[in-house]
Design a protein around this motif. Sequence first.
Motif, PDB file in Angstrom:
ATOM      1  N   GLY A  18       0.821  -1.199   0.000  1.00  0.00           N
ATOM      2  CA  GLY A  18       0.000   0.000   0.000  1.00  0.00           C
ATOM      3  C   GLY A  18       0.853   1.246   0.000  1.00  0.00           C
ATOM      4  N   GLY A  19       0.212   2.381  -0.306  1.00  0.00           N
ATOM      5  CA  GLY A  19       0.892   3.662  -0.306  1.00  0.00           C
ATOM      6  C   GLY A  19       0.276   4.623   0.683  1.00  0.00           C
ATOM      7  N   SER A  20       1.100   5.516   1.248  1.00  0.00           N
ATOM      8  CA  SER A  20       0.659   6.529   2.200  1.00  0.00           C
ATOM      9  C   SER A  20       0.066   5.840   3.439  1.00  0.00           C
ATOM     10  N   LEU A  21      -1.160   6.164   3.833  1.00  0.00           N
ATOM     11  CA  LEU A  21      -1.785   5.447   4.955  1.00  0.00           C
ATOM     12  C   LEU A  21      -1.825   3.953   4.664  1.00  0.00           C
ATOM     13  N   THR A  32      -0.088   7.999  -9.244  1.00  0.00           N
ATOM     14  CA  THR A  32       0.002   8.307 -10.671  1.00  0.00           C
ATOM     15  C   THR A  32       1.147   7.594 -11.376  1.00  0.00           C
ATOM     16  N   ASP A  33       2.220   7.263 -10.654  1.00  0.00           N
ATOM     17  CA  ASP A  33       3.417   6.726 -11.291  1.00  0.00           C
ATOM     18  C   ASP A  33       3.858   5.394 -10.693  1.00  0.00           C
ATOM     19  N   VAL A  34       2.921   4.647 -10.138  1.00  0.00           N
ATOM     20  CA  VAL A  34       3.276   3.402  -9.468  1.00  0.00           C
ATOM     21  C   VAL A  34       3.861   2.373 -10.429  1.00  0.00           C
ATOM     22  N   LEU A  35       3.568   2.505 -11.729  1.00  0.00           N
ATOM     23  CA  LEU A  35       4.105   1.535 -12.679  1.00  0.00           C
ATOM     24  C   LEU A  35       5.622   1.604 -12.804  1.00  0.00           C
ATOM     25  N   GLN A  36       6.247   2.621 -12.220  1.00  0.00           N
ATOM     26  CA  GLN A  36       7.702   2.627 -12.170  1.00  0.00           C
ATOM     27  C   GLN A  36       8.230   1.480 -11.300  1.00  0.00           C
ATOM     28  N   LEU A  37       7.362   0.897 -10.485  1.00  0.00           N
ATOM     29  CA  LEU A  37       7.737  -0.254  -9.664  1.00  0.00           C
ATOM     30  C   LEU A  37       7.392  -1.576 -10.353  1.00  0.00           C
ATOM     31  N   LYS A  38       6.910  -1.492 -11.565  1.00  0.00           N
ATOM     32  CA  LYS A  38       6.445  -2.683 -12.295  1.00  0.00           C
ATOM     33  C   LYS A  38       7.502  -3.789 -12.324  1.00  0.00           C
ATOM     34  N   GLU A  80       9.504 -10.548   3.185  1.00  0.00           N
ATOM     35  CA  GLU A  80      10.374  -9.935   2.184  1.00  0.00           C
ATOM     36  C   GLU A  80       9.834  -8.527   1.956  1.00  0.00           C
ATOM     37  N   PHE A  81      10.695  -7.507   2.043  1.00  0.00           N
ATOM     38  CA  PHE A  81      10.229  -6.133   1.995  1.00  0.00           C
ATOM     39  C   PHE A  81      10.598  -5.441   0.693  1.00  0.00           C
ATOM     40  N   LEU A  82       9.719  -4.557   0.262  1.00  0.00           N
ATOM     41  CA  LEU A  82      10.002  -3.603  -0.795  1.00  0.00           C
ATOM     42  C   LEU A  82       9.675  -2.219  -0.234  1.00  0.00           C
ATOM     43  N   ILE A  83      10.666  -1.357  -0.195  1.00  0.00           N
ATOM     44  CA  ILE A  83      10.481   0.006   0.304  1.00  0.00           C
ATOM     45  C   ILE A  83      10.625   0.961  -0.874  1.00  0.00           C
ATOM     46  N   ALA A  84       9.648   1.828  -1.058  1.00  0.00           N
ATOM     47  CA  ALA A  84       9.683   2.777  -2.166  1.00  0.00           C
ATOM     48  C   ALA A  84       9.245   4.151  -1.685  1.00  0.00           C
ATOM     49  N   ALA A  85       9.792   5.184  -2.322  1.00  0.00           N
ATOM     50  CA  ALA A  85       9.458   6.561  -1.986  1.00  0.00           C
ATOM     51  C   ALA A  85       9.314   7.361  -3.270  1.00  0.00           C
ATOM     52  N   VAL A  86       8.606   8.478  -3.195  1.00  0.00           N
ATOM     53  CA  VAL A  86       8.488   9.404  -4.321  1.00  0.00           C
ATOM     54  C   VAL A  86       9.541  10.487  -4.135  1.00  0.00           C
ATOM     55  N   VAL A 127      16.060   1.195  -1.426  1.00  0.00           N
ATOM     56  CA  VAL A 127      14.881   2.033  -1.528  1.00  0.00           C
ATOM     57  C   VAL A 127      14.675   2.365  -3.003  1.00  0.00           C
ATOM     58  N   HIS A 128      13.520   2.020  -3.520  1.00  0.00           N
ATOM     59  CA  HIS A 128      13.204   2.280  -4.921  1.00  0.00           C
ATOM     60  C   HIS A 128      12.516   3.633  -5.025  1.00  0.00           C
ATOM     61  N   LEU A 129      13.097   4.524  -5.809  1.00  0.00           N
ATOM     62  CA  LEU A 129      12.557   5.870  -5.943  1.00  0.00           C
ATOM     63  C   LEU A 129      11.633   5.968  -7.154  1.00  0.00           C
ATOM     64  N   ILE A 130      10.450   6.475  -6.915  1.00  0.00           N
ATOM     65  CA  ILE A 130       9.525   6.813  -7.991  1.00  0.00           C
ATOM     66  C   ILE A 130       9.820   8.250  -8.395  1.00  0.00           C
ATOM     67  N   ASN A 131      10.226   8.446  -9.631  1.00  0.00           N
ATOM     68  CA  ASN A 131      10.542   9.785 -10.129  1.00  0.00           C
ATOM     69  C   ASN A 131       9.273  10.417 -10.675  1.00  0.00           C
ATOM     70  N   ALA A 132       8.722  11.359  -9.932  1.00  0.00           N
ATOM     71  CA  ALA A 132       7.444  11.954 -10.313  1.00  0.00           C
ATOM     72  C   ALA A 132       7.426  13.426  -9.883  1.00  0.00           C
TER      73      ALA A 132
END
Length: 374
Positions: free
Chosen positions: A154-157, A359-365, A315-321, A345-350
Amino acid sequence: MTTYPPAPQHPVSTIDGVLQYASIGTLELETGGILPDVVLGYETWGQLNADASNAVLIPHALTGSTHVAQGNTDEPGWWDVLVGPGRTLDTNRFFVVSINMVGGCYGSTGPASADPDGLPWGSRFPFVTIRDSVRAEARLADQLGIARWHAVLGGSLGGARALEWAVTEPSRVARCAVIAATAASTGEQIAFAQAQVSAIRLDPDFNGGDYYNGRAPLAGLGLARRIAHITYRSEAELQYRFGRTPQPGEDPLAGALPAQRGRYQVESYLDHQAQKLAGRFDANSYVILTEALMSHDVTRGRGSLTDALSGTDSEFLIAAVDTDRLYFPEQSFELAAALPGEHQVHLINAPIGHDGFLTDVLQLKDVLEQGFFA
C-alpha cells in the motif's frame, strides 16, 4: 441509520470489484474503547486458490476506498494500472482483497454507522489506531480462509497499514511493500494533520461530531482537504500548472475589498478538490482516520525501530516518491536501514509529489514482477 446486508459466507463473491460486508464481532481497541458488532466492507478480485496461497491485501490511503480496480463494474479503480487481468498484479493468478479501515465511510463500521441503539455513533465513536485496523482485518482474513498473505502492499496510509501488518502479524505476511510511507508519523506530519482536523472541528456545523440530523460540516472538511492536497503535490507541479495565472474571467486585483477580488487558478483548483471530497466523504471519518495516522508508530511498546522490525518475517520492498514533501524519501531510507538484512529504496521519479504513489506506481512494475509477483 446505516444498515448492512448479512455477512457473506466463504467462498466470497465472484464479481470482481463489488463491495461486500463481513461481521467480525466485538472489537476491543488499543486505547481501551470497545466497538460491538463491527462490520468490515471489502472488495475482491480474482479467485482464492485451493491452499489460499495467492491472496494479496491492498490497504487504501486516507480518503481512498476499497475500489482498487474496476473489475466487473463501470467505476474505474484507483490502482487500475497495477491490478487486473494480465497486469503486474495479475488477477488471473492472484486473489486481491481491499478492506475499508474501521472508522471509514466506505462500508466498514464508522462514526456514521448505527450504534446498538440504532443511533449514529457520531462523537461517541472511539479512537482507532492502525494497529486496531490490522487486528480487525486479520479476523476478516480468517473468515476468508487466508492464513498468510502472499503480499501486503500500500501507499501513504495504506503503506503504514501494510508495515503494521508485517510487524503485528509477522507470520501472516510473506511480502510487504511500503510505498510513500514511514515507520512513524513525524512531528511535521502530525502538525499538518492537526491543522486539518482542527478545520473540521471548528466548523460550526460539526456540532462536536453529532451533525447527522442536520447540516454536515462541509466547509471544514473542504478546508481540511485543501491543506492536505497542498502536501500531496509538489511546489514545482503547482507552479508549472498554475503559477500566478488568474482564473479565466477573474482579476485577483479587482475589487476594493478582499472578498471582492478574483481568484488565481490555483485557488480554483483547491476549491475543486475540496468540493469533490466533500461530496463523497464523511467528516467524522476524516477525523478518525487522520488521527489514526497521527498515532502511527510501529515502535510503540516495541523498543527501538530496529527492535520493532527484528521480528518481521517478510520480504520487503520500500519505495518513496523523490519529490514527496509529506513523506520525505529520507524517512524511507531510515526504515530500510532498520529492517533485517539489506534493502534498497526504490525511488519513484514523479514531479507531482506525494501523489506519485498513485500516478506513477508503474515505475515499480519491474521490481514487483521480478520479486513479489514473479
